[in-house]
Design an enzyme around this catalytic site. Structure first.
Site, PDB file in Angstrom:
ATOM      1  N   GLU A  10       0.830  -1.222   0.000  1.00  0.00           N
ATOM      2  CA  GLU A  10       0.000   0.000   0.000  1.00  0.00           C
ATOM      3  C   GLU A  10       0.857   1.262   0.000  1.00  0.00           C
ATOM      4  O   GLU A  10       1.680   1.456   0.905  1.00  0.00           O
ATOM      5  CB  GLU A  10      -0.909  -0.018   1.239  1.00  0.00           C
ATOM      6  CG  GLU A  10      -1.865   1.165   1.288  1.00  0.00           C
ATOM      7  CD  GLU A  10      -2.829   1.107   2.485  1.00  0.00           C
ATOM      8  OE1 GLU A  10      -3.124   0.008   2.989  1.00  0.00           O
ATOM      9  OE2 GLU A  10      -3.274   2.190   2.902  1.00  0.00           O
ATOM     10  N   HIS A  53      -2.226  10.466  -1.181  1.00  0.00           N
ATOM     11  CA  HIS A  53      -2.421   9.080  -1.566  1.00  0.00           C
ATOM     12  C   HIS A  53      -2.563   8.962  -3.092  1.00  0.00           C
ATOM     13  O   HIS A  53      -1.981   8.072  -3.705  1.00  0.00           O
ATOM     14  CB  HIS A  53      -3.684   8.557  -0.882  1.00  0.00           C
ATOM     15  CG  HIS A  53      -3.859   7.094  -1.013  1.00  0.00           C
ATOM     16  ND1 HIS A  53      -3.107   6.203  -0.279  1.00  0.00           N
ATOM     17  CD2 HIS A  53      -4.674   6.353  -1.791  1.00  0.00           C
ATOM     18  CE1 HIS A  53      -3.459   4.984  -0.612  1.00  0.00           C
ATOM     19  NE2 HIS A  53      -4.406   5.052  -1.529  1.00  0.00           N
ATOM     20  N   LYS A  66      -6.806  -0.407  12.030  1.00  0.00           N
ATOM     21  CA  LYS A  66      -6.251  -0.969  10.786  1.00  0.00           C
ATOM     22  C   LYS A  66      -5.030  -0.155  10.372  1.00  0.00           C
ATOM     23  O   LYS A  66      -4.013  -0.692   9.947  1.00  0.00           O
ATOM     24  CB  LYS A  66      -7.332  -0.967   9.698  1.00  0.00           C
ATOM     25  CG  LYS A  66      -6.930  -1.651   8.403  1.00  0.00           C
ATOM     26  CD  LYS A  66      -6.239  -0.763   7.404  1.00  0.00           C
ATOM     27  CE  LYS A  66      -5.920  -1.514   6.120  1.00  0.00           C
ATOM     28  NZ  LYS A  66      -5.170  -0.700   5.159  1.00  0.00           N
ATOM     29  N   ASP A 103       5.416 -13.387  11.980  1.00  0.00           N
ATOM     30  CA  ASP A 103       4.020 -13.786  11.813  1.00  0.00           C
ATOM     31  C   ASP A 103       3.097 -12.594  12.099  1.00  0.00           C
ATOM     32  O   ASP A 103       2.701 -12.353  13.238  1.00  0.00           O
ATOM     33  CB  ASP A 103       3.755 -14.950  12.782  1.00  0.00           C
ATOM     34  CG  ASP A 103       2.359 -15.514  12.660  1.00  0.00           C
ATOM     35  OD1 ASP A 103       1.510 -14.874  12.023  1.00  0.00           O
ATOM     36  OD2 ASP A 103       2.135 -16.603  13.229  1.00  0.00           O
TER      37      ASP A 103
HETATM   38  C1  MEV Z   1      -5.560   3.268   5.292  1.00  0.00           C
HETATM   39  O1  MEV Z   1      -4.942   2.043   4.968  1.00  0.00           O
HETATM   40  C2  MEV Z   1      -5.477   3.557   6.778  1.00  0.00           C
HETATM   41  C3  MEV Z   1      -6.312   4.746   7.270  1.00  0.00           C
HETATM   42  O2  MEV Z   1      -7.660   4.579   6.844  1.00  0.00           O
HETATM   43  C4  MEV Z   1      -6.234   4.751   8.768  1.00  0.00           C
HETATM   44  C5  MEV Z   1      -7.165   5.714   9.450  1.00  0.00           C
HETATM   45  O3  MEV Z   1      -8.212   6.073   8.891  1.00  0.00           O
HETATM   46  O4  MEV Z   1      -6.852   6.095  10.608  1.00  0.00           O
HETATM   47  C6  MEV Z   1      -5.827   6.035   6.683  1.00  0.00           C
END
Ligand code: MEV
Length: 413
Positions: A78, A364, A251, A267
């Site tokens: 990513e 991004h 995430k 892992d």
């Molecule tokens: C993208 O992979 C991760 C984000 O969505 C994390 C977040 O929103 O805090 C940018």
């Protein structure tokens, strides 16, 4: 040498390698590995291998943890994650960088005991024999015994008509999975004998509530803007009160942590399971916390279970993973866990700062446009040309990249 290397993203790959070489004191052999070395050992790592995937590995810069500078190898598909982590670390650096602490490497293995004629009596038998059981388990690891570690305690739970025996083990610098499972399988016949019962599962738990890392950084309000400080705290409160947001928030944290784990061939699924289960213990919550200090600066912190090892595991089978460990330059599993938690915090701070400000799409999309141009077949100078045009037109798509590439080949760009 310090890790705040200016314009690292703008220099050539060769120049980046030279900097890493100097920073991490690499030798001739390490340097050769940086090139397109095919790690033949990887062919024997899993079953039915027919090829290798190549994941890109980048370096997160600017990290200072407990007063020491680090360059951090990260492998991820990513775009933006390495940039976000480096950016978060750059802001943290202004007021001294990150500080982190990890507890001892306490893990637990679980044994399911069933078909028990008398549950109360079985528990008494197990607890009476506790020291003997612990001693038996410790015969399975001379290394841990020599370090005065290994199995240290037994805890008992009752679920319906079963006993769940938890063997508590200090695994020191190992991740722990192998030693824990070996100990459990070794002691289970004895448990069956003294309880006159049967055992079913004997397996480590990936939830490590006693193997925890805390990391902290203070972010200068003048560098980030006072209104952004408030908006980051607001965003964190949003995550505390909304599981949909908390999931995305966490995430992002794992984007950073997983990428370091992948670069060092650890892992990452274990860490994913661990972190998300821990986040959900009292209802799913964000793993980071933000507040203001008395001067209005932003204090960011993370509390996360991290079960990683620096001995054993797959790292040793891959020369490249070893190279990445060398670049990281850590000495033990506590230091490794500290770095991982700081990477998670840096990523989260950077994501929240961008989200609470201009949004993440601008940065991004620039990286995304590159990927689109390359996947459409652009090479060398054509990549930059196509990216710039797509960004200028605010039209980043595969079909537009194909069109532009055709134009470039015809000398129209
Ligand atoms: C993208 O992979 C991760 C984000 O969505 C994390 C977040 O929103 O805090 C940018």
């Amino acid at each position: 040498m310090e890790s705040d290397i200016h314009n690292f993203h703008k220099i050539t790959i060769e120049d980046r390698r030279k900097i890493i070489e100097k920073f991490s004191d690499l030798n001739e052999e390490d340097i050769k590995l940086m090139d397109n070395y095919v790690d033949k050992n990887s062919f024997d790592m899993i079953e039915n291998v027919y090829t290798l995937m190549s994941f890109p590995v980048g370096i997160a810069t600017n990290f200072k943890v407990n007063g020491r500078d680090y360059l951090i190898p990260m492998s991820i598909e990513e775009p933006s994650v390495i940039a976000a982590c480096s950016n978060g670390a750059r802001y943290a650096r202004i007021l001294g960088g990150f500080y982190a602490y990890s507890t001892e490497s306490i893990m637990r293995g679980e044994m399911e005991i069933y078909d028990i004629p008398d549950i109360q009596l079985a528990i008494i038998k197990i607890m009476t024999e506790k020291n003997k059981i612990i001693e038996m388990a410790n015969t399975r690891s001379k290394t841990l015994s020599d370090l005065n570690a290994g199995a240290i305690d037994i805890e008992i739970k009752i679920i319906n008509d079963e006993i769940i025996l938890n063997l508590i083990i200090n695994v020191k610098d190992a991740m722990g999975a192998n030693v824990i499972n070996t100990m459990l399988e070794y002691i289970s016949p004895y448990i069956e004998e003294i309880t006159n019962s049967k055992t079913n599962l004997r397996i480590m738990s990936n939830l490590t509530t006693e193997r925890i890392t805390y990391a902290y950084a203070k972010f200068d309000k003048n560098a980030i803007g006072e209104n952004i400080v408030d908006r980051i705290i607001m965003a964190n409160n949003f995550a505390k009160n909304d599981i949909y947001r908390a999931t995305t928030h966490n995430k992002g944290i794992m984007n950073g942590i997983d990428a370091v784990l992948l670069a060092t061939l650890n892992d990452f699924r274990a860490e994913e399971a661990n972190a998300h289960a821990y986040a959900s213990i009292n209802g799913y919550k964000p793993l980071t916390e933000y507040k203001k200090d008395n001067n209005g600066n932003l204090i960011g912190s993370i509390k996360i279970p991290v079960a990683v090892g620096t001995v054993g595991g797959s790292t040793k089978t891959s020369r490249k993973a070893q190279l990445n460990m060398k670049i990281l330059g850590i000495k033990n599993s506590n230091e490794f866990a500290n770095i991982l938690a700081c990477v998670g915090l840096a990523q989260n701070f950077a994501a929240l700062r961008a989200l609470a400000n201009e949004g993440i799409q601008k940065g991004h999309m620039k990286l995304h446009a590159r990927n689109i141009a390359i996947s459409a077949g652009a090479k060398d100078d054509a990549v930059d040309k196509i990216v710039n045009i797509m960004l200028g037109e605010n039209n980043i798509s595969y079909s537009r990249a194909l069109e532009l590439l055709k134009g470039d080949k015809n000398g129209e760009l």
